[in-house]
Enzyme design. Sequence first.
Site, mmCIF file in Angstrom:
data_model
loop_
_atom_site.group_PDB
_atom_site.id
_atom_site.type_symbol
_atom_site.label_atom_id
_atom_site.label_comp_id
_atom_site.label_asym_id
_atom_site.label_seq_id
_atom_site.Cartn_x
_atom_site.Cartn_y
_atom_site.Cartn_z
ATOM 1 N N GLN A 147 -1.261 11.870 -15.951
ATOM 2 C CA GLN A 147 -1.141 12.860 -14.830
ATOM 3 C C GLN A 147 -1.335 14.451 -14.939
ATOM 4 O O GLN A 147 -1.236 14.872 -14.181
ATOM 5 C CB GLN A 147 0.074 12.400 -14.187
ATOM 6 C CG GLN A 147 1.416 13.031 -15.194
ATOM 7 C CD GLN A 147 2.860 12.485 -14.679
ATOM 8 O OE1 GLN A 147 3.276 11.418 -14.987
ATOM 9 N NE2 GLN A 147 3.490 13.566 -14.235
ATOM 10 N N CYS A 153 4.198 11.669 -11.240
ATOM 11 C CA CYS A 153 4.466 10.094 -11.548
ATOM 12 C C CYS A 153 4.466 9.187 -10.686
ATOM 13 O O CYS A 153 4.185 8.036 -10.883
ATOM 14 C CB CYS A 153 5.681 10.290 -12.626
ATOM 15 S SG CYS A 153 7.258 10.724 -11.559
ATOM 16 N N HIS A 292 11.802 10.120 -13.349
ATOM 17 C CA HIS A 292 10.450 9.673 -13.748
ATOM 18 C C HIS A 292 10.191 8.423 -13.250
ATOM 19 O O HIS A 292 11.097 7.636 -12.939
ATOM 20 C CB HIS A 292 10.121 9.692 -15.406
ATOM 21 C CG HIS A 292 8.930 9.602 -15.816
ATOM 22 N ND1 HIS A 292 7.762 10.332 -15.314
ATOM 23 C CD2 HIS A 292 8.696 8.876 -16.907
ATOM 24 C CE1 HIS A 292 6.735 10.015 -15.988
ATOM 25 N NE2 HIS A 292 6.977 9.294 -16.638
ATOM 26 N N ASN A 313 2.828 3.980 -18.866
ATOM 27 C CA ASN A 313 3.163 5.471 -18.296
ATOM 28 C C ASN A 313 2.238 6.156 -17.989
ATOM 29 O O ASN A 313 0.890 5.401 -18.090
ATOM 30 C CB ASN A 313 3.907 5.848 -19.781
ATOM 31 C CG ASN A 313 4.686 7.315 -19.145
ATOM 32 O OD1 ASN A 313 4.712 7.754 -17.915
ATOM 33 N ND2 ASN A 313 5.487 7.867 -19.907
#
Length: 349
Positions: A147, A153, A292, A313
Amino acid sequence: MAYTNLSKKLAVAMVTLAVACAHALAARDLVDAAAMAQRHERWMAKHGRAYADDAEKARRLEVFRDNVAFIESVNAAASQHKFWLEENQFADLTNAEFRATRTGLRPSSSRGNRAPTSFRYANVSAGDLPASVDWRGKGAVNPVKDQGDCGCCWAFSAVAAMEGAVKLSTGKLVSLSEQQLVSCDVKGEDQGCEGGLMDDAFDFIIKNGGLAAESDYPYTASDDKCATAGAGATAATIKGYEDVPANDEEALLKAVANQPVSVAIDGGDRYFQFYKGGVLSGATGCATELDHAITAVGYGVASDGTKYWLMKNSWGTSWGEDGYVRMERGVADKEGVCGLAMMASYPTA
Ligand SMILES: *[C@@H]1O[C@H](CO)[C@@H](O)[C@H](O)[C@H]1NC(C)=O
């Protein structure tokens, strides 16, 4: 007098000792400071970092030193907590700086206010679930994305879950556009690099009739204006989305056994900033301040018997375990480690 002499001698001895100690300390500090400056230089070279001026460099060295001390103190006790940290590409950022640009979940009150969605996996028998699941091995997970310096996110989490759902319904794994969400999904809760929420992204995708391919609408990590011409062609769509019943890791297990799932976590602290490997647990002190978003793409049991969630992630592949983090599963807190069971959802394709 003898007494005075003795005390004079003692006083001199103590002063000498103190001076010697101070001298030794100062010398060691100098060696340490030089070594730390060199370490910072090596780190800068490795990560291609350059600073505007000497003042900025000195400031960054201080942040670096502080982070290195934290990383080393955590790693010194790694045998107790089963995870370890690394002096990675984020080592010259304060945690506040890191949090501001690398997370980006905006927990809204809307989910709390609306009626719960249906949950299609409610009647899945937990006893029949496999001991481990990894959607990567089933071709339902694209390579880890990054990102960058943009708090979106939420878009990466939603897209990864959608890519999985689309693969499971069509047999095709396509890489879809986070940028379209960042740039175009701006009329409701979602605010590009300033944060958003996965369910709102799913709502946008449904209303938009789908999402463009990553290659047609590439990622820029900025709040660019929504492009319509050319970039608007949708590559895939979803029919709806459902929330996993909150604070129920067993319900989450039933869902993840069936498809990748978007998950919100309290994941902006220094343990996340520097995570390198192992199973992250509540030992980090993370709680339930969801900030997150990541994507659960499986679960399993580590060699020492620790049960974990396999999470994708969006901080690139050099972070964590090739871009993934394992987080402890089946804990006493119903919210799960770092609140991971509080606000999970998945699209239906
Ligand atoms: C689960 O089972 C109950 C009872 O048989 C039924 O009412 C419900 O609709 C089922 N839920 C789902 C999601 O299939």
